[in-house]
Design an enzyme around this catalytic site. Structure first.
Site, PDB file in Angstrom:
ATOM      1  N   ASN A  81       0.837  -1.211   0.000  1.00  0.00           N
ATOM      2  CA  ASN A  81       0.000   0.000   0.000  1.00  0.00           C
ATOM      3  C   ASN A  81       0.876   1.267   0.000  1.00  0.00           C
ATOM      4  O   ASN A  81       0.356   2.371   0.146  1.00  0.00           O
ATOM      5  CB  ASN A  81      -0.965   0.012   1.193  1.00  0.00           C
ATOM      6  CG  ASN A  81      -0.251   0.237   2.515  1.00  0.00           C
ATOM      7  OD1 ASN A  81       0.977   0.172   2.582  1.00  0.00           O
ATOM      8  ND2 ASN A  81      -1.000   0.517   3.566  1.00  0.00           N
ATOM      9  N   ASP A  83      -4.072  -2.967   0.528  1.00  0.00           N
ATOM     10  CA  ASP A  83      -3.812  -2.870   1.963  1.00  0.00           C
ATOM     11  C   ASP A  83      -4.200  -4.208   2.590  1.00  0.00           C
ATOM     12  O   ASP A  83      -5.360  -4.620   2.481  1.00  0.00           O
ATOM     13  CB  ASP A  83      -4.682  -1.725   2.513  1.00  0.00           C
ATOM     14  CG  ASP A  83      -4.394  -1.437   3.959  1.00  0.00           C
ATOM     15  OD1 ASP A  83      -4.245  -2.399   4.739  1.00  0.00           O
ATOM     16  OD2 ASP A  83      -4.314  -0.245   4.312  1.00  0.00           O
ATOM     17  N   PHE A 118       2.813   2.537   2.228  1.00  0.00           N
ATOM     18  CA  PHE A 118       2.861   3.360   3.440  1.00  0.00           C
ATOM     19  C   PHE A 118       4.305   3.768   3.736  1.00  0.00           C
ATOM     20  O   PHE A 118       4.612   4.946   3.888  1.00  0.00           O
ATOM     21  CB  PHE A 118       2.223   2.619   4.633  1.00  0.00           C
ATOM     22  CG  PHE A 118       2.368   3.365   5.925  1.00  0.00           C
ATOM     23  CD1 PHE A 118       1.993   4.691   6.019  1.00  0.00           C
ATOM     24  CD2 PHE A 118       2.896   2.753   7.055  1.00  0.00           C
ATOM     25  CE1 PHE A 118       2.150   5.404   7.213  1.00  0.00           C
ATOM     26  CE2 PHE A 118       3.053   3.454   8.243  1.00  0.00           C
ATOM     27  CZ  PHE A 118       2.681   4.776   8.319  1.00  0.00           C
ATOM     28  N   TYR A 170       3.553  -2.445  17.887  1.00  0.00           N
ATOM     29  CA  TYR A 170       4.388  -3.280  17.009  1.00  0.00           C
ATOM     30  C   TYR A 170       4.664  -4.629  17.676  1.00  0.00           C
ATOM     31  O   TYR A 170       4.388  -5.690  17.113  1.00  0.00           O
ATOM     32  CB  TYR A 170       5.688  -2.532  16.719  1.00  0.00           C
ATOM     33  CG  TYR A 170       6.623  -3.220  15.757  1.00  0.00           C
ATOM     34  CD1 TYR A 170       6.318  -3.308  14.395  1.00  0.00           C
ATOM     35  CD2 TYR A 170       7.830  -3.768  16.196  1.00  0.00           C
ATOM     36  CE1 TYR A 170       7.189  -3.921  13.505  1.00  0.00           C
ATOM     37  CE2 TYR A 170       8.710  -4.391  15.308  1.00  0.00           C
ATOM     38  CZ  TYR A 170       8.386  -4.455  13.973  1.00  0.00           C
ATOM     39  OH  TYR A 170       9.252  -5.060  13.085  1.00  0.00           O
TER      40      TYR A 170
HETATM   41  P1  NAD Z   1       9.632  -1.342   5.375  1.00  0.00           P
HETATM   42  O1  NAD Z   1       8.863  -0.327   6.124  1.00  0.00           O
HETATM   43  O2  NAD Z   1      10.684  -0.895   4.431  1.00  0.00           O
HETATM   44  O3  NAD Z   1       8.657  -2.316   4.564  1.00  0.00           O
HETATM   45  C1  NAD Z   1       7.339  -2.605   4.964  1.00  0.00           C
HETATM   46  C2  NAD Z   1       6.465  -2.605   3.713  1.00  0.00           C
HETATM   47  O4  NAD Z   1       5.119  -2.934   4.080  1.00  0.00           O
HETATM   48  C3  NAD Z   1       6.395  -1.223   3.048  1.00  0.00           C
HETATM   49  O5  NAD Z   1       6.595  -1.343   1.657  1.00  0.00           O
HETATM   50  C4  NAD Z   1       4.997  -0.714   3.370  1.00  0.00           C
HETATM   51  O6  NAD Z   1       4.495   0.199   2.430  1.00  0.00           O
HETATM   52  C5  NAD Z   1       4.229  -2.024   3.431  1.00  0.00           C
HETATM   53  N1  NAD Z   1       3.011  -1.943   4.235  1.00  0.00           N
HETATM   54  C6  NAD Z   1       2.853  -1.417   5.484  1.00  0.00           C
HETATM   55  N2  NAD Z   1       1.587  -1.542   5.886  1.00  0.00           N
HETATM   56  C7  NAD Z   1       0.910  -2.175   4.878  1.00  0.00           C
HETATM   57  C8  NAD Z   1      -0.445  -2.569   4.696  1.00  0.00           C
HETATM   58  N3  NAD Z   1      -1.373  -2.360   5.639  1.00  0.00           N
HETATM   59  N4  NAD Z   1      -0.771  -3.188   3.535  1.00  0.00           N
HETATM   60  C9  NAD Z   1       0.150  -3.408   2.559  1.00  0.00           C
HETATM   61  N5  NAD Z   1       1.435  -3.033   2.682  1.00  0.00           N
HETATM   62  C10 NAD Z   1       1.811  -2.428   3.825  1.00  0.00           C
HETATM   63  O7  NAD Z   1      10.258  -2.321   6.478  1.00  0.00           O
HETATM   64  P2  NAD Z   1      11.242  -3.563   6.320  1.00  0.00           P
HETATM   65  O8  NAD Z   1      12.437  -3.270   7.128  1.00  0.00           O
HETATM   66  O9  NAD Z   1      11.400  -3.937   4.906  1.00  0.00           O
HETATM   67  O10 NAD Z   1      10.421  -4.688   7.093  1.00  0.00           O
HETATM   68  C11 NAD Z   1       9.700  -5.702   6.412  1.00  0.00           C
HETATM   69  C12 NAD Z   1       9.145  -6.697   7.444  1.00  0.00           C
HETATM   70  O11 NAD Z   1      10.197  -7.281   8.198  1.00  0.00           O
HETATM   71  C13 NAD Z   1       8.184  -6.041   8.447  1.00  0.00           C
HETATM   72  O12 NAD Z   1       7.115  -6.932   8.695  1.00  0.00           O
HETATM   73  C14 NAD Z   1       9.040  -5.901   9.683  1.00  0.00           C
HETATM   74  O13 NAD Z   1       8.260  -5.942  10.860  1.00  0.00           O
HETATM   75  C15 NAD Z   1       9.965  -7.106   9.578  1.00  0.00           C
HETATM   76  N6  NAD Z   1      11.212  -6.890  10.315  1.00  0.00           N
HETATM   77  C16 NAD Z   1      12.173  -6.049   9.834  1.00  0.00           C
HETATM   78  C17 NAD Z   1      13.355  -5.830  10.561  1.00  0.00           C
HETATM   79  C18 NAD Z   1      14.451  -4.929  10.078  1.00  0.00           C
HETATM   80  O14 NAD Z   1      15.454  -4.775  10.779  1.00  0.00           O
HETATM   81  N7  NAD Z   1      14.393  -4.345   8.916  1.00  0.00           N
HETATM   82  C19 NAD Z   1      13.518  -6.469  11.793  1.00  0.00           C
HETATM   83  C20 NAD Z   1      12.508  -7.299  12.261  1.00  0.00           C
HETATM   84  C21 NAD Z   1      11.359  -7.512  11.508  1.00  0.00           C
END
Ligand code: NAD
Ligand code: UDP
Length: 316
Positions: free
Chosen positions: A33, A57, A35, A144
């Site tokens: 989406n 979403d 965000f 979270y």
């Molecule tokens: P990010 O914010 O770059 O990516 C998250 C993506 O999800 C974004 O593209 C956002 O637009 C999309 N999104 C958010 N809400 C949404 C919704 N309701 N519907 C559809 N899309 C939606 O973050 P990231 O670092 O790439 O993290 C990806 C996943 O890995 C997440 O679930 C996060 O909790 C998990 N994670 C990441 C880390 C880290 O260090 N990067 C650590 C632990 C867990």
């Protein structure tokens, strides 16, 4: 050729995963989406006929045929997930229900991107999967942490009750190119601050620790986890066990960028975990000897290069 759905595919981790799975000869459907993610992260993939992009979403139901689902959609940086905490918890919980319902209906494997935050401010060190954690249920990080904990519960219940083929991965701090420059996470903040000669902002006294994993190591862990047999559900920690204080990280970034930025100290946010380091013995055992391979300096140099180019492009 497998058909693979990646929710959150336009984000930092998701965009790398889309690219890698396409390169391995799969058909990839990226759902986002926007965000916190952006089209610019995956624009180079649009010319590939086996790549499909869908704006959606995940708090709303969704139907598509797929063999595997990676459920990554959720803002991950404290600044972004605290911006609209109710939406964050909806994304984790309703998103999990929607993706599990889909996986059940189409008989797909489904992997949940969980997090080291399920351990909260851990009293056990390093953290193994057997540790239940120390999480504040009513604090600023709870939307979270508790959302991700509830999603894990849902994944296990769909496994017990409906025999859905689930995989839970607890991801520890991961960094690399395509992190959002303003998302407030420590690696992107320090690198951007150093490259633009702004002050490096350490929260607290910088003695808190984190273990930083480069994106390539995480991708390998996620894909190996998806490839395991039905008996492997996780949760499995995926992270780099080499631990650094935040002060050490700041000094490394300064040294590698050659920046003249000075370090300043700001108040520590509430419930900021004091220490974090994964016990990765499960991942090593279950995922064909998986271990994080990229040292912090090597990963930081690649990340610095990415942000240098990004800052150049954005300069008027
Ligand atoms: P990010 O914010 O770059 O990516 C998250 C993506 O999800 C974004 O593209 C956002 O637009 C999309 N999104 C958010 N809400 C949404 C919704 N309701 N519907 C559809 N899309 C939606 O973050 P990231 O670092 O790439 O993290 C990806 C996943 O890995 C997440 O679930 C996060 O909790 C998990 N994670 C990441 C880390 C880290 O260090 N990067 C650590 C632990 C867990
Ligand atoms: N941090 C910091 N300065 C910053 C951003 C973060 O000192 O500009 C600290 C933060 O307080 C935390 C650690 O770095 O102790 C990691 O923060 P991040 O938001 O990257 O991840 P998380 O706290 O979720 O592990």
């Amino acid at each position: 050729m497998k058909k693979i759905l990646i929710t959150g595919g336009a984000g930092f981790i998701g965009s790398h995963l889309c690219e890698r799975l396409l390169n391995e000869g799969n058909e990839v459907i990226c759902l986002d989406n926007y965000f916190t993610g952006s089209k610019s992260n995956i624009i180079h993939l649009l010319k590939n006929p086996y790549f499909e992009l869908i704006r959606h979403d995940i708090t709303h139901s969704f139907f598509i045929e797929a063999d595997e689902i990676y459920n990554l959609a959720c803002p991950a940086s404290p600044v972004h997930y605290q911006y609209n905490p109710i939406k964050t918890i909806k994304t984790s919980v309703m998103g999990a229900i929607n993706m599990l319902g889909l996986a059940k209906r189409i008989r797909a494997k489904v992997l949940q991107a969980s997090t080291s935050e399920v351990y909260g401010d851990p009293k056990e060190h390093p953290q193994s999967e057997a540790y239940w954690g120390n999480v504040n249920p009513i604090g600023r990080r709870s939307c979270y942490d508790e959302g991700k904990r509830c999603a894990e519960t849902l994944f296990m219940d769909y496994y017990y009750q409906n025999k859905v083929r689930i995989k839970i991965v607890r991801i520890f701090n991961t960094y690399g190119p395509r992190m959002h420059p303003n998302d407030g996470r420590v690696v992107s903040n320090f690198v951007v601050q150093a490259l633009t000669n702004q002050d490096i902002t350490i929260y607290g006294d910088g003695s808190q620790t984190r273990s930083f994993q480069y994106i390539d190591d995480l991708l390998e862990g996620l894909i190996r986890m998806m490839g395991t047999g039905e008996e492997v559900t996780g949760p499995v920690n995926i992270g780099n066990p080499v631990e650094f204080t935040i002060r050490e990280l700041a000094e490394k970034v300064l040294a590698l960028t050659g920046s003249k930025s000075k370090i300043i100290y700001k108040p520590l946010p509430a419930d900021d975990p004091v220490q974090r380091k994964p016990d990765t013995s499960q991942a090593n055992k279950l995922l064909n000897g998986w271990e994080a391979k990229v040292p912090l300096e090597e990963g930081l140099l690649k990340t610095i290069e990415y942000f240098k180019n990004k800052i150049e492009i954005n300069r008027p």
